[in-house]
Design a protein around this motif. Structure first.
Motif, PDB file in Angstrom:
ATOM      1  N   MET A   1       0.651  -0.770   0.263  1.00 55.69           N
ATOM      2  CA  MET A   1      -0.285   0.111  -0.040  1.00 55.69           C
ATOM      3  C   MET A   1       0.911   0.830  -0.072  1.00 55.69           C
ATOM      4  SD  MET A   1      -1.342   0.109   4.331  1.00 55.69           S
ATOM      5  CE  MET A   1      -0.044   0.086   5.488  1.00 55.69           C
ATOM      6  N   LYS A   2       0.745   2.416  -0.194  1.00 53.68           N
ATOM      7  CA  LYS A   2       0.896   3.442  -0.119  1.00 53.68           C
ATOM      8  C   LYS A   2       0.814   4.574   1.303  1.00 53.68           C
ATOM      9  CE  LYS A   2       0.378   5.024  -5.675  1.00 53.68           C
ATOM     10  NZ  LYS A   2       1.263   5.447  -5.677  1.00 53.68           N
ATOM     11  N   ALA A   3       2.254   4.721   1.294  1.00 48.75           N
ATOM     12  CA  ALA A   3       1.811   5.180   2.611  1.00 48.75           C
ATOM     13  C   ALA A   3       3.356   6.604   2.806  1.00 48.75           C
ATOM     14  CB  ALA A   3       1.898   4.891   4.145  1.00 48.75           C
ATOM     15  N   ILE A   4       3.234   7.452   3.824  1.00 46.30           N
ATOM     16  CA  ILE A   4       3.733   8.688   4.508  1.00 46.30           C
ATOM     17  C   ILE A   4       4.577   7.807   5.119  1.00 46.30           C
ATOM     18  CG2 ILE A   4       4.793  10.515   4.519  1.00 46.30           C
ATOM     19  CD1 ILE A   4       2.666  10.443   2.108  1.00 46.30           C
ATOM     20  N   GLN A   5       5.692   7.744   4.960  1.00 49.47           N
ATOM     21  CA  GLN A   5       6.834   7.560   6.229  1.00 49.47           C
ATOM     22  C   GLN A   5       8.237   8.689   6.064  1.00 49.47           C
ATOM     23  OE1 GLN A   5       8.717   3.925   3.962  1.00 49.47           O
ATOM     24  NE2 GLN A   5       7.958   2.512   6.499  1.00 49.47           N
ATOM     25  N   ILE A   6       8.347   8.832   8.145  1.00 51.21           N
ATOM     26  CA  ILE A   6       9.207  10.023   8.707  1.00 51.21           C
ATOM     27  C   ILE A   6      10.651   8.683   8.451  1.00 51.21           C
ATOM     28  CG2 ILE A   6      10.185  11.476   9.574  1.00 51.21           C
ATOM     29  CD1 ILE A   6       7.517  11.768   8.427  1.00 51.21           C
ATOM     30  N   MET A   7      11.329   8.859   7.453  1.00 47.13           N
ATOM     31  CA  MET A   7      13.521   8.506   8.133  1.00 47.13           C
ATOM     32  C   MET A   7      13.892   9.502   9.109  1.00 47.13           C
ATOM     33  SD  MET A   7      11.634   5.301   7.277  1.00 47.13           S
ATOM     34  CE  MET A   7      13.184   4.584   7.722  1.00 47.13           C
ATOM     35  N   ASP A  19       5.528   2.209  -1.307  1.00 52.43           N
ATOM     36  CA  ASP A  19       4.449   2.034  -1.835  1.00 52.43           C
ATOM     37  C   ASP A  19       4.791   0.227  -1.623  1.00 52.43           C
ATOM     38  OD1 ASP A  19       6.591   1.252  -3.545  1.00 52.43           O
ATOM     39  OD2 ASP A  19       5.307   2.227  -5.390  1.00 52.43           O
ATOM     40  N   THR A  20       5.405  -0.484  -0.711  1.00 54.98           N
ATOM     41  CA  THR A  20       6.483  -0.946   0.131  1.00 54.98           C
ATOM     42  C   THR A  20       5.614  -1.870   1.310  1.00 54.98           C
ATOM     43  OG1 THR A  20       7.975  -0.726   0.752  1.00 54.98           O
ATOM     44  CG2 THR A  20       8.437  -0.656  -1.770  1.00 54.98           C
ATOM     45  N   LEU A  21       4.595  -0.770   1.949  1.00 49.84           N
ATOM     46  CA  LEU A  21       4.489  -1.480   3.347  1.00 49.84           C
ATOM     47  C   LEU A  21       2.901  -2.867   3.031  1.00 49.84           C
ATOM     48  CD1 LEU A  21       5.117   1.937   5.465  1.00 49.84           C
ATOM     49  CD2 LEU A  21       5.562   0.229   5.435  1.00 49.84           C
ATOM     50  N   PRO A  22       3.069  -3.299   3.783  1.00 48.20           N
ATOM     51  CA  PRO A  22       1.825  -4.467   3.934  1.00 48.20           C
ATOM     52  C   PRO A  22       1.016  -3.793   4.192  1.00 48.20           C
ATOM     53  CG  PRO A  22       3.613  -5.329   5.583  1.00 48.20           C
ATOM     54  CD  PRO A  22       4.112  -3.733   4.311  1.00 48.20           C
ATOM     55  N   LYS A  23      -0.534  -4.421   3.379  1.00 54.62           N
ATOM     56  CA  LYS A  23      -2.220  -3.715   4.401  1.00 54.62           C
ATOM     57  C   LYS A  23      -1.607  -4.580   5.200  1.00 54.62           C
ATOM     58  CE  LYS A  23      -6.731  -4.376   2.807  1.00 54.62           C
ATOM     59  NZ  LYS A  23      -7.605  -5.435   1.738  1.00 54.62           N
ATOM     60  N   PRO A  24      -2.580  -4.138   6.834  1.00 54.64           N
ATOM     61  CA  PRO A  24      -2.209  -4.332   8.305  1.00 54.64           C
ATOM     62  C   PRO A  24      -3.669  -5.325   8.029  1.00 54.64           C
ATOM     63  CG  PRO A  24      -3.156  -2.222   8.034  1.00 54.64           C
ATOM     64  CD  PRO A  24      -2.546  -1.993   6.290  1.00 54.64           C
ATOM     65  N   ASP A  25      -4.123  -6.700   9.032  1.00 53.03           N
ATOM     66  CA  ASP A  25      -4.736  -7.040   9.716  1.00 53.03           C
ATOM     67  C   ASP A  25      -5.377  -6.861  11.196  1.00 53.03           C
ATOM     68  OD1 ASP A  25      -4.984  -8.546   6.953  1.00 53.03           O
ATOM     69  OD2 ASP A  25      -3.362  -9.948   7.690  1.00 53.03           O
ATOM     70  N   PRO A  26      -7.592  -6.526  11.613  1.00 55.73           N
ATOM     71  CA  PRO A  26      -7.597  -6.267  12.326  1.00 55.73           C
ATOM     72  C   PRO A  26      -7.176  -7.396  13.218  1.00 55.73           C
ATOM     73  CG  PRO A  26      -8.976  -6.570  10.529  1.00 55.73           C
ATOM     74  CD  PRO A  26      -7.858  -6.330   9.627  1.00 55.73           C
ATOM     75  N   GLU A  98      -2.720   3.902   2.742  1.00 57.51           N
ATOM     76  CA  GLU A  98      -4.300   3.503   2.315  1.00 57.51           C
ATOM     77  C   GLU A  98      -5.143   2.884   3.308  1.00 57.51           C
ATOM     78  OE1 GLU A  98      -3.760   3.031  -2.115  1.00 57.51           O
ATOM     79  OE2 GLU A  98      -1.616   2.155  -1.474  1.00 57.51           O
ATOM     80  N   TYR A  99      -4.286   2.039   3.980  1.00 58.07           N
ATOM     81  CA  TYR A  99      -5.753   1.419   5.129  1.00 58.07           C
ATOM     82  C   TYR A  99      -5.008   1.981   6.465  1.00 58.07           C
ATOM     83  CZ  TYR A  99      -7.354  -1.308   1.232  1.00 58.07           C
ATOM     84  OH  TYR A  99      -8.101  -1.655  -0.188  1.00 58.07           O
ATOM     85  N   ALA A 100      -5.321   1.857   7.840  1.00 55.35           N
ATOM     86  CA  ALA A 100      -5.188   1.961   8.935  1.00 55.35           C
ATOM     87  C   ALA A 100      -5.415   0.749   9.909  1.00 55.35           C
ATOM     88  CB  ALA A 100      -5.028   3.137   9.353  1.00 55.35           C
ATOM     89  N   ILE A 101      -5.091   0.992  11.084  1.00 54.05           N
ATOM     90  CA  ILE A 101      -6.118  -0.003  11.979  1.00 54.05           C
ATOM     91  C   ILE A 101      -5.895   1.226  13.493  1.00 54.05           C
ATOM     92  CG2 ILE A 101      -6.113  -1.605  14.202  1.00 54.05           C
ATOM     93  CD1 ILE A 101      -5.590  -2.559  11.612  1.00 54.05           C
ATOM     94  N   ALA A 102      -7.607   0.969  13.783  1.00 50.74           N
ATOM     95  CA  ALA A 102      -7.629   1.845  14.898  1.00 50.74           C
ATOM     96  C   ALA A 102      -8.519   0.928  15.724  1.00 50.74           C
ATOM     97  CB  ALA A 102      -9.030   2.672  14.711  1.00 50.74           C
TER      98      ALA A 102
END
Length: 321
Positions: A1-7, A19-26, A98-102
Motif C-alpha cells: 500500500m502507499k504510505a508516508i514514512q518519516i525516516m 508503496d511497499t508497506l503491507p496492508k494491515p489485518d485487524p 491507504e489502510y490504517a488500524i484503529a
C-alpha cells in the motif's frame, strides 16, 4: 500500500512516499479503515513516539470507510460505514497510508455533512478544544474566556464551542487579517497578538485557553481572574508540564488553576462533535487537499505560518466528496 514514512530522526526528519508497506489485518477488537484522507499535524515530526514505531508512518487524523473488523469487535460499526478517527500517538502505524488500524474508542461515524477531506482535518483540533473546555476548565455557561492562537486549528474550535455552546464571551488573539473571520465564528473581541499591551486590554477572564505557549502564555496570566484557570496545549510545553515544577506566576496568582494536557482519544466525544458539525453549530476547518503523490509539498505547506487551510492528503482511487 502507499504510505508516508518519516525516516532519519527528529533533528533531521526525511519525509518520503513508499508503496511497499503491507496492508494491515485487524486483530481482536481492531478496526481496519480504508483511508480516503489524512490530516497533517506538522509538529508530529518532533514527537518521540513516531520514531519508536516499526514503519514510521505519521498521521493521527483520518477519514474513510470501515474495510474490516477484528474477530472480537462487538461495537456498532459495520463494514462500509463512513468514519473519522483520531489514532493514538503511540499507535503502531499512523494514518497517512491507504489502510490504517484503529481501536473502537478512536473511531466514530463521519459527519454526513462533511467531505472526507474536511473530516480528516478535524479530530485532533476539535477533540482538543472539547477536552480543554469540558474536562479541564469545566467551563460554565456565560463565562469569559481568552483564546490565544485563535486563528489556528485548535483555536478556531475553541472559539466556536465556547461561544456557540456555552454563550461565552470570547476574546481571541490573532493576526489582524484573521479578525473578521473570528468574529464571524463567535468571538466577541479579537486583539492583535503582536500588540505590546494586549494583556492590559483584557481582565478577569474565567479561563485562558492557550495554544501558543512561551511569552504569550506568560502574559496571559495577567488576564485571568483570582480563581480562574489556565489550560495550555502549547508545543513545546511549558517548563512546568508533566509535573516539572510550578509556574513562576503563582507568586502573584496563587489561586489560579494551571493545566497542561495531552489529548486522549474518545469515540463518545467524536460522536458529540460530529452531531454539532451536522447541525451547523460548529463550522469545519478550511482544508487544502494534496494527492498522495504530492506528500512532500503537503508537509511543507503544513509547516508554514499563516497558511490558508489545513493540509490534508488524499489517497489514490478514492474521491473526496
Amino acid at each position: 500500500m502507499k504510505a508516508i514514512q518519516i525516516m532519519g530522526d527528529k533533528d533531521a526528519p526525511n519525509i518520503r512516499l513508499s508503496d511497499t508497506l503491507p496492508k494491515p489485518d485487524p486483530k481482536e477488537r481492531e478496526i481496519l479503515i480504508k483511508v480516503f484522507a489524512a490530516g497533517i499535524t506538522a509538529d508530529e515530526v518532533t514527537w518521540p513516539e513516531l520514531y519508536t514505531t516499526s514503519n514510521r508512518v505519521p498521521g493521527h487524523d483520518i477519514s474513510g470507510i470501515v474495510e474490516a473488523l477484528g474477530p472480537e469487535y462487538s461495537g456498532s460499526l459495520s463494514v462500509g460505514d463512513g468514519v473519522f478517527a483520531m489514532l493514538r500517538a503511540n499507535t503502531s502505524q499512523g494514518g497517512q497510508a491507504e489502510y490504517a488500524i484503529a481501536l473502537p474508542d478512536e473511531v466514530a461515524l463521519k459527519p454526513t455533512s462533511l467531505s472526507h477531506g474536511e473530516a480528516a482535518a478535524l479530530p485532533i483540533p476539535i477533540l482538543t478544544a472539547w477536552e480543554a473546555i469540558f474536562t479541564h476548565a469545566k467551563l460554565q455557561k456565560g463565562a469569559k474566556v481568552l483564546v490565544t492562537g485563535a486563528s489556528g486549528a485548535v483555536g478556531l474550535m475553541l472559539v466556536q464551542i465556547a461561544s456557540h455552546l456555552l454563550g461565552a464571551e470570547v476574546t481571541g488573539l490573532a493576526s489582524p487579517q484573521n479578525h473578521a473571520r473570528l468574529k464571524e465564528l463567535g468571538a466577541s473581541q479579537v486583539l492583535d497578538y503582536q500588540s505590546s499591551n494586549w494583556e492590559q486590554m483584557i481582565d478577569n477572564v474565567d479561563a485562558v485557553f492557550d495554544t501558543v505557549g512561551g511569552a504569550v502564555l506568560d502574559r496571559a496570566w495577567e488576564t485571568v481572574k483570582k480563581d480562574g484557570v489556565i489550560v495550555t496545549v502549547a508545543d513545546p510545553p511549558p517548563p512546568w508540564a508533566f509535573g516539572e515544577g510550578q509556574p513562576s506566576q503563582l507568586q502573584d496568582h496563587p489561586y489560579v488553576k494551571w493545566i497542561y494536557f495531552i489529548l486522549t482519544p474518545s469515540s463518545e466525544s467524536l460522536e458529540a462533535v460530529g452531531a454539532l458539525l451536522d447541525k451547523g453549530s460548529v463550522k469545519p476547518l478550511e482544508v487544502k487537499i494534496f494527492p498522495v503523490e504530492s506528500a512532500l509539498e503537503a508537509w511543507t505547506y503544513a509547516g508554514q505560518r499563516g497558511r490558508q487551510g489545513k493540509a490534508v492528503i488524499k489517497f489514490p482511487r478514492q474521491l473526496i466528496s
